[in-house]
Design an enzyme around this catalytic site. Sequence first.
Site, short mmCIF file in Angstrom:
data_model
loop_
_atom_site.label_atom_id
_atom_site.label_comp_id
_atom_site.label_asym_id
_atom_site.label_seq_id
_atom_site.Cartn_x
_atom_site.Cartn_y
_atom_site.Cartn_z
N ARG A 62 -13.67 -8.46 1.90
CA ARG A 62 -12.24 -8.22 1.61
C ARG A 62 -11.45 -9.47 1.99
O ARG A 62 -10.57 -9.93 1.25
CB ARG A 62 -11.71 -7.01 2.41
N CYS A 112 -16.53 1.88 0.81
CA CYS A 112 -15.37 1.01 1.09
C CYS A 112 -14.89 1.16 2.53
O CYS A 112 -14.19 0.28 3.02
CB CYS A 112 -14.24 1.33 0.11
N ASP A 160 -17.31 7.16 -1.67
CA ASP A 160 -16.03 7.08 -0.95
C ASP A 160 -15.70 8.50 -0.47
O ASP A 160 -16.31 9.48 -0.91
CB ASP A 160 -14.94 6.53 -1.90
N HIS A 164 -7.45 0.61 -6.34
CA HIS A 164 -7.69 -0.20 -5.12
C HIS A 164 -8.36 -1.49 -5.60
O HIS A 164 -9.55 -1.72 -5.33
CB HIS A 164 -8.55 0.59 -4.14
N GLN A 218 -10.29 -3.99 -3.22
CA GLN A 218 -11.56 -3.43 -2.78
C GLN A 218 -12.63 -3.65 -3.84
O GLN A 218 -13.74 -4.10 -3.54
CB GLN A 218 -11.38 -1.92 -2.51
N ARG A 223 0.89 -1.18 0.00
CA ARG A 223 0.00 0.00 0.00
C ARG A 223 0.92 1.22 0.00
O ARG A 223 1.71 1.41 0.92
CB ARG A 223 -0.89 0.00 1.24
N1 CP Z 1 -11.25 0.00 2.60
C1 CP Z 1 -9.97 -0.07 3.01
O1 CP Z 1 -9.04 -0.35 2.23
O2 CP Z 1 -9.81 0.12 4.34
P1 CP Z 1 -8.43 0.39 5.10
O3 CP Z 1 -7.88 1.68 4.56
O4 CP Z 1 -8.80 0.47 6.55
O5 CP Z 1 -7.48 -0.74 4.81
N1 NVA Z 2 -9.94 6.69 -1.59
C1 NVA Z 2 -9.57 6.33 -0.25
C2 NVA Z 2 -9.81 4.88 0.00
C3 NVA Z 2 -9.46 4.39 1.37
C4 NVA Z 2 -9.70 2.92 1.54
C5 NVA Z 2 -8.10 6.68 -0.04
O1 NVA Z 2 -7.29 6.45 -0.96
O2 NVA Z 2 -7.76 7.19 1.04
#
Ligand code: CP
Ligand code: NVA
Length: 313
Positions: free
Chosen positions: A299, A271, A231, A136, A139, A109
């Site tokens: 997930r 999400c 989101d 993502h 997700q 990530r």
């Molecule tokens: N939806 C999601 O990826 O959650 P986190 O950022 O908590 O991992």
């Molecule tokens: N769009 C958001 C998703 C978090 C799971 C971000 O990138 O912060």
Amino acid sequence: MRILKVKSKDFLSVEDFSGREINHIFAFTSALKAEIKKGKKHNYLHRKSLAMIFEKDSTRTRVSFETGMTQLGGHALFISGEEIKLGKRETVHDIAKVLSRYVDGIMIRTFSHANVAEMAAYATVPVINGLSDSFHPCQALADIFTIYEREKGLRGVKLSYVGDGNNVANSLLHCAALTGVDISIACPNGYRPDEGVVEFSRNAAMKTGSRIEITDRIEEAVKGSNYIYTDVWISMGQERESAKRKKIFAKYKISKRLLSACAPGCRVMHCLPAHRGEEIDADVLDSERSIVFDQAENRLHVQKAIMCALMTK
Ligand code: CP
Ligand code: NVA
């Protein structure tokens, strides 16, 4: 259960899988989920290890990947961005090479998607994108799987997305197009999904029959939708744009009023993490229409299927 072997070494973006492969992953996910609920033990990744690099915060991604590895008979290790210092302490190239000598898979990530691509280019083990600024994909697979298991298929489903054309929207668009789900995205001009994603998805949709609409007219986008998704307005890394974004996105929120413009019985998706009162009202997020915790749970199940597909080759 026979594990599907996917063509791609990595899962960096939904495009890495074909529609057929995604459908196989969904079928495998359903089986894994049903069996674990009955208490069956799985050993598909016996003694295998997954390195998880987190340059951004997480709750769901960390816990679902780590638990998923344990449930499959393997083990996951958490590596913070602070300690590994991608590109600062050493190059992504060297990290990819070194980790490949220890572990059987890498989940990352990070901010720039180029880091994910570089990791995959030099790692000899599969790399999974756990969220980048651009995508993502885990997700999106969990989200479309959540619809698939509720509907017992995906035919004739319309999904609408209201808000920022961000990483989550890009991957959702990819996945809807590849699986034949109709998708309507309402976002302000200048905050539309990535052009390349739109082009790929329009091409994929020609084969799957999915109808794609991208507009700044919210009511039009949500009309007839069976699922409505949003989101956050401010993604991780965009904190400095906070004030500007709150103004631009003010209208792009899921409220009870907007829900009444969708198809009857429309379900609400997010999400998570959510900001109640910004992109979604609390009385909608916390209502019986909301399926956000099913998405969060899935997930775990979908990622287990993805890891089996990539890491048992
Ligand atoms: N939806 C999601 O990826 O959650 P986190 O950022 O908590 O991992
Ligand atoms: N769009 C958001 C998703 C978090 C799971 C971000 O990138 O912060």
